[in-house]
Scaffold this motif. Sequence first.
Motif, PDB file in Angstrom:
ATOM      1  N   UNK A 271       0.816  -1.220   0.000  1.00 46.40           N
ATOM      2  CA  UNK A 271       0.000   0.000   0.000  1.00 46.40           C
ATOM      3  C   UNK A 271       0.847   1.267   0.000  1.00 46.40           C
ATOM      4  N   UNK A 272       2.042   1.210   0.610  1.00 47.98           N
ATOM      5  CA  UNK A 272       2.846   2.438   0.699  1.00 47.98           C
ATOM      6  C   UNK A 272       3.835   2.559  -0.459  1.00 47.98           C
ATOM      7  N   UNK A 273       3.791   1.589  -1.384  1.00 46.92           N
ATOM      8  CA  UNK A 273       4.723   1.614  -2.514  1.00 46.92           C
ATOM      9  C   UNK A 273       3.993   1.898  -3.819  1.00 46.92           C
TER      10      UNK A 273
ATOM     11  N   UNK B 224      10.658  10.526   1.565  1.00 47.02           N
ATOM     12  CA  UNK B 224       9.580  10.198   2.501  1.00 47.02           C
ATOM     13  C   UNK B 224      10.031   9.120   3.487  1.00 47.02           C
TER      14      UNK B 224
ATOM     15  N   UNK C  84       4.945   6.759   6.591  1.00 45.80           N
ATOM     16  CA  UNK C  84       3.952   6.301   5.615  1.00 45.80           C
ATOM     17  C   UNK C  84       3.172   5.107   6.159  1.00 45.80           C
TER      18      UNK C  84
ATOM     19  N   UNK D  37       0.718   6.100   8.757  1.00 43.45           N
ATOM     20  CA  UNK D  37      -0.477   6.687   8.142  1.00 43.45           C
ATOM     21  C   UNK D  37      -1.360   5.602   7.533  1.00 43.45           C
ATOM     22  N   UNK D  38      -0.722   4.630   6.891  1.00 41.59           N
ATOM     23  CA  UNK D  38      -1.479   3.509   6.317  1.00 41.59           C
ATOM     24  C   UNK D  38      -2.241   2.764   7.421  1.00 41.59           C
ATOM     25  N   UNK D  39      -1.544   2.445   8.493  1.00 43.25           N
ATOM     26  CA  UNK D  39      -2.173   1.674   9.566  1.00 43.25           C
ATOM     27  C   UNK D  39      -3.283   2.488  10.244  1.00 43.25           C
TER      28      UNK D  39
ATOM     29  N   UNK E  57      10.181   3.130  -5.292  1.00 43.45           N
ATOM     30  CA  UNK E  57       9.334   4.323  -5.382  1.00 43.45           C
ATOM     31  C   UNK E  57       8.129   4.162  -4.450  1.00 43.45           C
ATOM     32  N   UNK E  58       7.819   5.243  -3.755  1.00 39.84           N
ATOM     33  CA  UNK E  58       6.711   5.172  -2.801  1.00 39.84           C
ATOM     34  C   UNK E  58       5.391   5.500  -3.492  1.00 39.84           C
ATOM     35  N   UNK E  59       4.313   5.187  -2.839  1.00 39.41           N
ATOM     36  CA  UNK E  59       2.975   5.525  -3.310  1.00 39.41           C
ATOM     37  C   UNK E  59       2.770   7.026  -3.099  1.00 39.41           C
ATOM     38  N   UNK E  60       2.793   7.773  -4.208  1.00 33.29           N
ATOM     39  CA  UNK E  60       2.775   9.231  -4.090  1.00 33.29           C
ATOM     40  C   UNK E  60       1.447   9.779  -3.577  1.00 33.29           C
TER      41      UNK E  60
ATOM     42  N   UNK F  65       0.112   9.213  -0.874  1.00 31.60           N
ATOM     43  CA  UNK F  65       0.217   9.574   0.546  1.00 31.60           C
ATOM     44  C   UNK F  65       0.579  11.048   0.729  1.00 31.60           C
ATOM     45  N   UNK F  66       1.411  11.545  -0.200  1.00 26.83           N
ATOM     46  CA  UNK F  66       1.832  12.945  -0.083  1.00 26.83           C
ATOM     47  C   UNK F  66       0.667  13.915  -0.239  1.00 26.83           C
TER      48      UNK F  66
ATOM     49  N   UNK G  79      -2.357  13.449   0.962  1.00 28.27           N
ATOM     50  CA  UNK G  79      -3.289  13.426   2.097  1.00 28.27           C
ATOM     51  C   UNK G  79      -3.099  14.649   2.984  1.00 28.27           C
TER      52      UNK G  79
ATOM     53  N   UNK H 133     -13.362  -1.286  10.261  1.00 28.09           N
ATOM     54  CA  UNK H 133     -12.450  -0.297   9.691  1.00 28.09           C
ATOM     55  C   UNK H 133     -11.502  -0.965   8.700  1.00 28.09           C
TER      56      UNK H 133
ATOM     57  N   UNK I 117      -5.571   7.027  -0.897  1.00 22.94           N
ATOM     58  CA  UNK I 117      -4.320   6.254  -0.912  1.00 22.94           C
ATOM     59  C   UNK I 117      -4.252   5.380  -2.155  1.00 22.94           C
TER      60      UNK I 117
ATOM     61  N   UNK J 172      -4.112 -11.923   1.697  1.00 22.77           N
ATOM     62  CA  UNK J 172      -3.537 -10.861   2.524  1.00 22.77           C
ATOM     63  C   UNK J 172      -4.004 -10.865   3.974  1.00 22.77           C
TER      64      UNK J 172
END
Lengths: 405, 405
Positions: free
Chosen positions: A117-119, A273, A278, A281-283, B3-6, B8-9, B11, B109, B141, B286
């Motif tokens: 999720x964070x990638x 980052x 990250x 924030x995801x959790x 590379x991160x999941x952009x 998030x930036x 949010x 949640x 996200x 998962x």
Amino acid sequence: MAKINENFEKLPGSYLFAEIARRTEAFQEANPDADIIKLGIGDVTRPLVSAVREAMHEAIDEQASSDTFKGYGPYEGYAFLREAIAEHDYASRGMDIEPDEIFVSDGAKSDCGNIGDILSVDNTIAVCDPVYPVYVDSNAIEGRAGEYDVDAEEWTRIHYMPTTAENGFCPALPSGDVDVIYLCSPNNPTGTVLTSEQLKAWVDYANAHDALIMFDAAYERFITEPDIPHSIFEVEGAKTCAIEFRSFSKTAGFTGMRCGYAVIPKALVRQGQSLNELWMRRQSTKFNGASYIIQKGAAAIYTPEGAKQVEASLDYYRQNAKVIKEGLESAGLEVYGAVNSPYVWCKTPHAMGSWDFFNKLLEEAQVVTTPGAGFGPAGEGYIRLTAFGDADQTREAVERIKRIL
Amino acid sequence: MAKINENFEKLPGSYLFAEIARRTEAFQEANPDADIIKLGIGDVTRPLVSAVREAMHEAIDEQASSDTFKGYGPYEGYAFLREAIAEHDYASRGMDIEPDEIFVSDGAKSDCGNIGDILSVDNTIAVCDPVYPVYVDSNAIEGRAGEYDVDAEEWTRIHYMPTTAENGFCPALPSGDVDVIYLCSPNNPTGTVLTSEQLKAWVDYANAHDALIMFDAAYERFITEPDIPHSIFEVEGAKTCAIEFRSFSKTAGFTGMRCGYAVIPKALVRQGQSLNELWMRRQSTKFNGASYIIQKGAAAIYTPEGAKQVEASLDYYRQNAKVIKEGLESAGLEVYGAVNSPYVWCKTPHAMGSWDFFNKLLEEAQVVTTPGAGFGPAGEGYIRLTAFGDADQTREAVERIKRIL
């Protein structure tokens, strides 16, 4: 019109354990008197130790009164557990991991599956072959795997690293660039471990390429040899390139309780980052913490009494692993793993196929194993046996195998 | 390079509860003797009922022996719990929901956050305004929200549906096409409910447009009026367009225990794919099931004794809601919710801003509430109070508010 995630359509069926169950049932039906012993499953069987049970009973009793009742807990887990982990799993081995670099969860499978999720989708993934399927399937769902090639049994965008007896079960560093590397030591399914020197090469590679290592250490408690690292953070430089996954499942028999944790160092930064931030924030967005009762149970394994009890359970499984390894070796088989792992990875005799040897063991010895080919093409020619069974049954299974070879 | 999941930036900070805590602490510091009462938090405070505690104690005792030890459970939850849910939460109200349409999890949640995994990024999302932030943030996200417009306090690709006193807290059907619609009844934060007729209009819209409704029914146990649907599946046609999320958190005080479930009918198909099957594949990849101990505790609320005990706890909160509603109304305030919900949604007097009224209540009555603006622009001009506090404190808080108005 609502549109589904089309990556699911690309997933091949996960037939391995279903197919094992089908063949086992068919054999049992045809041979109703056969006393089948199952050494195929990676699930624990020993009771939860009393320190854990007592801690959970106490935690439940706290819920009887408003004064001690626990509502929502911290997303990252209670401090009492994160502090115990930092002290006993890291500081005790000379590693400086802070409690706020530890994220408690409902299990390492969730963490391994959710970390994507964070990638960005735009990352090239590298995995060992054979491999624990969660790494591949979760990335495939998220769109990082490309297309599945049925003939090659491989995804087009995944970089597979053969991990076999030929390379000492240490995959070669990739020639091209890869971005995210999954390593597992002690390994599932091969039961083999990576040494400090081997891990150092991976850490150096990852730092040089700004890659990330996803290090799965779910089986670290099975390590018996003194020089084998229990954590990637024992290796210099790992804090700037690695995330570590740990689990109470195999450590303390928590497969049905559900608790694990991820370690994400604050020094781990990509594209400016913090991955620690990250993930927090995801959790906090998609998770509401692990159960208080279960976290109290997990913390109990770090008490002197709990630690002693957990070691006794682990010794039971370690002894099984030893029995399987020595028995199969005495029958002339080539055996890997077992020493630092609950998994025994056995080369089939006479270059038999995985499934053929599986069938032979089922039909002639009434022992169920797992065909290595189920974990990836490079697993062909091996079977996996697990040390999680009953000790008497394990000895009996090994004797039967010896008799038919 | 990893590379991160952009997304998030993009949010915005989630400052609402942090800002409430900051202002509350500052006030307490400046007024050390102030006896502050908190009616802002949506967390339960009553003890776990004895039927639940006893069931969990028994479940722990089972883990003392290999014969009754539980390892990995079913990904979708144990049959004993899914069958109890199907019977007591659905069949008892005339709905035909099968146990294999129910997926037990570690909480609603997680389900609300993770459900996006089975959907394409290419979907237009519609949410109510004000709204529970998880729906929006999890989609952001995953890349379905577009960009965040700081001035408008809105995401560019999300379709916001104002849900205010002016439209009777029932959002208008969208004029353009939307693909995935989040509805919550009883609503968080407004405490209001959707009637059968109102829900029918949404179900018809969704079926006509092949849209999906994500129906959050976490607060259904608070419904006291006889004609209000507890489930979207009480509405004809919902099985071909809706997923329902339920939770034991507010029903049985499980916020710290972690258990909920999603209902995905087998009739729910989009682009030729069964969403029930997609979710099963997602969960098996998962997730590794909810804790056995906690599932046993959850099942205990469906026993005659457990049901009675849980109702008593709920009555305690319902009475608090009534006290807040009647007290504020007697002070001349315009109040919504409360009747079928633990949430009381109160219009600020004299068109005061949310934060101004929050400050006034904190400073003059020493009562902490939640400013409605924190849930979205259309929440401006309201505050949220919750019925989850201590009964005496709740009465005291209401008396204080009445005195200062």
